[in-house]
Design a protein around this motif. Structure first.
Motif, PDB file in Angstrom:
ATOM      1  N   ALA A 297      -3.417  -3.198   0.241  1.00 44.84           N
ATOM      2  CA  ALA A 297      -4.151  -2.163   0.968  1.00 44.84           C
ATOM      3  C   ALA A 297      -4.302  -0.933   0.089  1.00 44.84           C
ATOM      4  N   SER A 298      -5.523  -0.650  -0.323  1.00 49.79           N
ATOM      5  CA  SER A 298      -5.746   0.551  -1.115  1.00 49.79           C
ATOM      6  C   SER A 298      -7.205   0.942  -0.997  1.00 49.79           C
ATOM      7  N   LYS A 299      -7.438   2.147  -0.513  1.00 48.38           N
ATOM      8  CA  LYS A 299      -8.819   2.605  -0.373  1.00 48.38           C
ATOM      9  C   LYS A 299      -9.520   2.553  -1.729  1.00 48.38           C
ATOM     10  N   THR A 300      -8.878   3.126  -2.739  1.00 46.88           N
ATOM     11  CA  THR A 300      -9.526   3.220  -4.058  1.00 46.88           C
ATOM     12  C   THR A 300      -9.300   1.986  -4.929  1.00 46.88           C
ATOM     13  N   PHE A 301      -8.245   1.283  -4.669  1.00 40.11           N
ATOM     14  CA  PHE A 301      -7.762   0.158  -5.491  1.00 40.11           C
ATOM     15  C   PHE A 301      -7.471   0.601  -6.927  1.00 40.11           C
ATOM     16  N   THR A 302      -7.055   1.852  -7.054  1.00 40.27           N
ATOM     17  CA  THR A 302      -6.674   2.358  -8.376  1.00 40.27           C
ATOM     18  C   THR A 302      -5.248   2.922  -8.351  1.00 40.27           C
ATOM     19  N   THR A 303      -4.602   2.896  -7.211  1.00 38.97           N
ATOM     20  CA  THR A 303      -3.328   3.596  -7.063  1.00 38.97           C
ATOM     21  C   THR A 303      -2.211   2.865  -7.814  1.00 38.97           C
ATOM     22  N   GLN A 304      -1.559   3.608  -8.714  1.00 37.31           N
ATOM     23  CA  GLN A 304      -0.590   2.985  -9.623  1.00 37.31           C
ATOM     24  C   GLN A 304       0.479   2.186  -8.881  1.00 37.31           C
ATOM     25  N   GLU A 305       1.064   2.783  -7.855  1.00 37.77           N
ATOM     26  CA  GLU A 305       2.166   2.139  -7.151  1.00 37.77           C
ATOM     27  C   GLU A 305       1.720   0.814  -6.529  1.00 37.77           C
ATOM     28  N   THR A 306       0.562   0.863  -5.874  1.00 35.54           N
ATOM     29  CA  THR A 306       0.090  -0.322  -5.154  1.00 35.54           C
ATOM     30  C   THR A 306      -0.294  -1.433  -6.119  1.00 35.54           C
ATOM     31  N   LEU A 307      -0.988  -1.071  -7.197  1.00 35.50           N
ATOM     32  CA  LEU A 307      -1.411  -2.125  -8.119  1.00 35.50           C
ATOM     33  C   LEU A 307      -0.217  -2.719  -8.858  1.00 35.50           C
TER      34      LEU A 307
ATOM     35  N   GLY B  84       0.375  15.715 -10.761  1.00 29.93           N
ATOM     36  CA  GLY B  84       1.589  14.927 -10.999  1.00 29.93           C
ATOM     37  C   GLY B  84       1.240  13.511 -11.445  1.00 29.93           C
ATOM     38  N   LYS B  85       0.186  12.943 -10.816  1.00 32.77           N
ATOM     39  CA  LYS B  85      -0.235  11.580 -11.185  1.00 32.77           C
ATOM     40  C   LYS B  85      -0.659  11.548 -12.650  1.00 32.77           C
ATOM     41  N   GLN B  86      -1.443  12.551 -13.063  1.00 31.25           N
ATOM     42  CA  GLN B  86      -1.931  12.575 -14.452  1.00 31.25           C
ATOM     43  C   GLN B  86      -0.776  12.709 -15.431  1.00 31.25           C
TER      44      GLN B  86
ATOM     45  N   GLY C 152     -11.109   8.851   5.577  1.00 34.05           N
ATOM     46  CA  GLY C 152     -10.074   9.401   4.702  1.00 34.05           C
ATOM     47  C   GLY C 152      -8.846   8.494   4.715  1.00 34.05           C
ATOM     48  N   GLY C 153      -8.128   8.418   3.592  1.00 33.37           N
ATOM     49  CA  GLY C 153      -6.967   7.523   3.507  1.00 33.37           C
ATOM     50  C   GLY C 153      -5.986   7.726   4.656  1.00 33.37           C
ATOM     51  N   ARG C 154      -5.637   8.985   4.936  1.00 31.55           N
ATOM     52  CA  ARG C 154      -4.623   9.228   5.967  1.00 31.55           C
ATOM     53  C   ARG C 154      -5.202   9.159   7.375  1.00 31.55           C
ATOM     54  N   TYR C 155      -6.489   8.869   7.479  1.00 34.79           N
ATOM     55  CA  TYR C 155      -7.137   8.708   8.792  1.00 34.79           C
ATOM     56  C   TYR C 155      -7.679   7.283   8.939  1.00 34.79           C
TER      57      TYR C 155
ATOM     58  N   ASP D 195      -9.472  16.844   1.733  1.00 39.31           N
ATOM     59  CA  ASP D 195      -9.236  16.479   0.332  1.00 39.31           C
ATOM     60  C   ASP D 195      -7.735  16.587   0.067  1.00 39.31           C
ATOM     61  N   GLN D 196      -7.311  16.235  -1.112  1.00 41.04           N
ATOM     62  CA  GLN D 196      -5.876  16.294  -1.465  1.00 41.04           C
ATOM     63  C   GLN D 196      -5.735  16.427  -2.970  1.00 41.04           C
ATOM     64  N   TRP D 197      -6.430  17.426  -3.534  1.00 46.94           N
ATOM     65  CA  TRP D 197      -6.399  17.576  -4.994  1.00 46.94           C
ATOM     66  C   TRP D 197      -4.999  17.839  -5.495  1.00 46.94           C
TER      67      TRP D 197
ATOM     68  N   GLY E 120       0.869  -1.187   0.000  1.00 48.56           N
ATOM     69  CA  GLY E 120       0.000   0.000   0.000  1.00 48.56           C
ATOM     70  C   GLY E 120       0.895   1.222   0.000  1.00 48.56           C
ATOM     71  N   ILE E 121       0.314   2.391  -0.094  1.00 52.33           N
ATOM     72  CA  ILE E 121       1.138   3.615  -0.083  1.00 52.33           C
ATOM     73  C   ILE E 121       0.347   4.735   0.579  1.00 52.33           C
ATOM     74  N   GLY E 122       1.046   5.753   1.047  1.00 49.39           N
ATOM     75  CA  GLY E 122       0.373   6.873   1.711  1.00 49.39           C
ATOM     76  C   GLY E 122      -0.384   6.370   2.938  1.00 49.39           C
ATOM     77  N   GLY E 123      -1.634   6.735   3.026  1.00 43.00           N
ATOM     78  CA  GLY E 123      -2.439   6.342   4.183  1.00 43.00           C
ATOM     79  C   GLY E 123      -2.623   4.844   4.297  1.00 43.00           C
ATOM     80  N   SER E 124      -2.385   4.113   3.234  1.00 49.17           N
ATOM     81  CA  SER E 124      -2.536   2.658   3.280  1.00 49.17           C
ATOM     82  C   SER E 124      -1.212   1.977   3.613  1.00 49.17           C
TER      83      SER E 124
ATOM     84  N   MET F 229       0.607  17.446   6.381  1.00 45.27           N
ATOM     85  CA  MET F 229       0.893  18.237   5.176  1.00 45.27           C
ATOM     86  C   MET F 229      -0.090  17.950   4.049  1.00 45.27           C
ATOM     87  N   GLU F 230      -0.612  16.728   3.980  1.00 48.49           N
ATOM     88  CA  GLU F 230      -1.622  16.465   2.950  1.00 48.49           C
ATOM     89  C   GLU F 230      -2.962  17.088   3.367  1.00 48.49           C
ATOM     90  N   SER F 231      -3.155  17.264   4.673  1.00 44.32           N
ATOM     91  CA  SER F 231      -4.426  17.837   5.139  1.00 44.32           C
ATOM     92  C   SER F 231      -4.437  19.362   5.050  1.00 44.32           C
TER      93      SER F 231
HETATM   94  O1  F6P Z   1      -1.904  10.329  -3.547  1.00 41.99           O
HETATM   95  C1  F6P Z   1      -2.412  10.574  -2.300  1.00 41.99           C
HETATM   96  C2  F6P Z   1      -3.343   9.494  -1.828  1.00 41.99           C
HETATM   97  O2  F6P Z   1      -4.581   9.654  -2.415  1.00 41.99           O
HETATM   98  C3  F6P Z   1      -3.427   9.518  -0.327  1.00 41.99           C
HETATM   99  O3  F6P Z   1      -4.318  10.441   0.138  1.00 41.99           O
HETATM  100  C4  F6P Z   1      -3.747   8.107  -0.015  1.00 41.99           C
HETATM  101  O4  F6P Z   1      -3.488   7.810   1.324  1.00 41.99           O
HETATM  102  C5  F6P Z   1      -2.840   7.395  -0.981  1.00 41.99           C
HETATM  103  O5  F6P Z   1      -2.887   8.184  -2.146  1.00 41.99           O
HETATM  104  C6  F6P Z   1      -3.180   5.969  -1.270  1.00 41.99           C
HETATM  105  O6  F6P Z   1      -4.466   5.826  -1.775  1.00 41.99           O
HETATM  106  P1  F6P Z   1      -5.188   4.431  -1.824  1.00 41.99           P
HETATM  107  O7  F6P Z   1      -5.358   3.932  -0.437  1.00 41.99           O
HETATM  108  O8  F6P Z   1      -6.504   4.675  -2.503  1.00 41.99           O
HETATM  109  O9  F6P Z   1      -4.328   3.483  -2.626  1.00 41.99           O
END
Ligand code: F6P
Length: 543
Positions: free
Chosen positions: A205-215, A505-507, A268-271, A498-500, A152-156, A354-356
């Protein structure tokens, strides 16, 4: 439209008080008020906060509290606890407090009590954790799990990684729990190089299950496993998902009914540490200890919800940080845990804070005309003392610091702990009071060296003390910082959930990725610098 924060009369009063206090030294403030340490301290959920070594007096504190009330801090806090959609830019409630609510009372989102579902998932996590810990959960070839790798990455990642390290002394030592986050293949390769696939469980671990690094890491993990076990059915025994997105979990090939632990969009991911994202922690320390961690969170949540602002630890820390950032020119804030187990706490808090609050427009969408969230950084004491404390003591920047320590060590060897804590107390004393020119000269220092050996002092610190690093103390500490961040979002009138800012950078990375690997000579439409860097990389990437 609401007035801008810096147009409030309470802001102006703070500005004036700050100007008056700017010339005051902590030495004078302590001399003027013998009861200062008693007056500027508070206690909650096992934590004692001494904030007397801050550049405030009773009047400044009163004005800060008045400002908080002018921002309707208490009403905003109550709105969060009551499940209102306070994350307005994403239209969501913010209810991480429900994840650790131990009161038995309903917590509603859109009229629906979420607590039965919270308890159901915690129950499933506990069964799973016990099965892994006790050896009942078997891998595809019938061997028990000895390694758990969280992807996972970030909050995950940061929360569970920080807590797993912090509570290592409570962990089942026969289990190896590791964390992979970076899309750099080195992270994955090094994490699994000595692991036996038959005994390894991956938690994706990924809230969205779309995060490039994690997948990317999860697909690599799957390929790594299948290369060794040579049977697609192995995935069911070696992968579980922690996510809000059942459809994408199923698409990845994980049985969402049996091997997915869900959470919800109001987390929220970081919470998300107390949600299913905490599963690696629960596996490491067991459901009982994980429950104690939640108890600690809940105790601080109740304190935040109920204590008057005058004694409210999160509100006080938030106001002090706000004071330094907006009136005394501090650009950063150091978190200095005097406990090796808390080595990852600053990294965890960097995302949380810092993300908040790294935001530049207020809630009405207007550019703010004042500083918001500071740069947060830190390292465990005493290592930091031999690295960057020089700048805090004698540099030209104001760096408010939080010193965090415990009265008893988890590893009481010889006199290590007394030495560790002696350093903590001594640093806060030195930072506050320094050493005057006269004192340095009186100590026999050659006159030419006096300016170099003089410590101006007047460097502000908070000291947070608890008895011992227990799961409950850690939970309360993390909740303290979470709520501090919430309060500061209100004080700065920014949206903290939020964390717009991380999206652009992701795009762009998606576009660049195609260009790095495109055949032939793709047309690059970036700026001159980016085009040249991409071209150089393309020339050299194959060696
Ligand atoms: O890029 C920032 C972010 O959206 C964080 O807020 C989040 O914790 C992280 O990416 C990982 O997101 P996810 O849990 O959806 O993979």
């Amino acid at each position: 439209m609401n007035p801008r924060r810096n147009e409030l009369v309470e802001w102006k009063a703070l500005s004036q008080r700050a100007a008056a206090l700017r010339g005051q030294h902590l030495r004078a403030l302590f001399a003027a008020d013998p009861d200062r340490a008693g007056r500027f301290s508070a206690e909650a959920a096992g934590w004692f906060l001494d904030y007397s070594k801050n550049r405030i007096d009773q009047e400044a504190l009163g004005l800060l509290l008045a400002y908080a009330r002018a921002c309707r801090l208490e009403a905003e806090r109550d709105a969060m606890f009551s499940g209102e959609a306070v994350n307005r830019t994403e239209g969501r409630a913010v209810l991480h407090v429900a994840l650790r609510d131990r009161s038995g009372r309903p917590v509603r989102v859109g009229g629906q009590d979420v607590m039965p579902e919270v308890r159901r998932v915690l129950g499933r996590m506990a069964e799973f954790a016990e099965a892994v810990r006790g050896g009942a959960w078997l891998g595809h070839t019938g061997k028990r799990v000895r390694n758990v790798v969280n992807i996972g990455i970030g909050g995950s990642d940061l929360g569970p990684a920080m807590v797993t390290e912090a509570l290592r002394s409570y962990a089942e030592r026969g289990l190896c729990v590791r964390f992979v986050s970076n899309v750099d293949a080195t992270h994955f390769a090094e994490a699994v190089r000595d692991l036996d696939a038959e005994e390894t469980l991956f938690l994706v671990a990924s809230k969205t299950f779309t995060t490039q690094e994690t997948l990317t890491n999860a697909r690599t993990a799957r390929a790594w496993l299948l290369a060794r076990l040579r049977d697609e059915r192995a995935v069911a025994r070696h992968f579980a998902a922690l996510s809000t997105n059942a459809a994408l979990v199923a698409e990845f090939g994980i049985d969402a009914q049996r091997n997915m632990f869900p959470f919800w969009d109001w987390v929220g991911g970081r919470y998300s540490l107390c949600s299913a994202i905490g599963l690696p922690v629960m596996i490491a320390i067991g459901p009982g200890r994980f429950g104690e961690l939640l108890d600690g969170f809940h105790a601080m949540d109740r304190h935040f919800a109920e204590a008057p602002l005058e004694r409210n630890l999160p509100a006080l820390l938030a106001l002090l940080g706000f004071w330094y950032a907006d009136f005394l020119g501090a650009e950063s804030h150091a978190v200095l845990p005097y406990d090796q187990y808390l080595a990852r706490l600053p990294a965890y808090l960097q995302q949380a804070d810092m993300e908040s609050n790294g935001k530049g427009v207020d809630r009405a969408g207007r550019r703010v005309a004042y500083p918001t969230g500071p740069v947060l950084w830190g390292e465990p004491g005493t290592n930091g003392q031999h690295a960057f404390y020089q700048l805090i003591h004698q540099g030209t920047r104001l760096v408010p610091c939080d010193f965090i320590g415990f009265c008893r060590s988890r590893n009481p060897l010889g006199d290590h702990h007394d030495k560790l804590m002696a350093n903590l107390f001594a640093q806060t004393e030195a930072l506050a009071f320094g050493r005057t020119e006269a004192e340095v000269a009186a100590a026999g220092t050659p006159p030419a060296l006096v300016p170099f050996k003089t410590f101006e002092g007047n460097r502000p610190t908070n000291t947070l003390l608890a008895e011992e690093l227990t799961p409950a103390a850690l939970g309360a500490l993390v909740a303290l910082y979470e709520h501090k961040i919430f309060c500061q979002g209100i004080l700065w009138d920014v949206y903290s959930f939020d964390q717009w800012g991380v999206e652009l950078g992701k795009q762009l990375a998606g576009t660049v990725l195609k260009e790095l690997t495109a055949p032939g000579d793709p047309e690059l439409r970036h700026d001159g610098s980016t085009n040249a860097l991409i071209a150089r990389y393309r020339r050299l990437r194959r060696g």
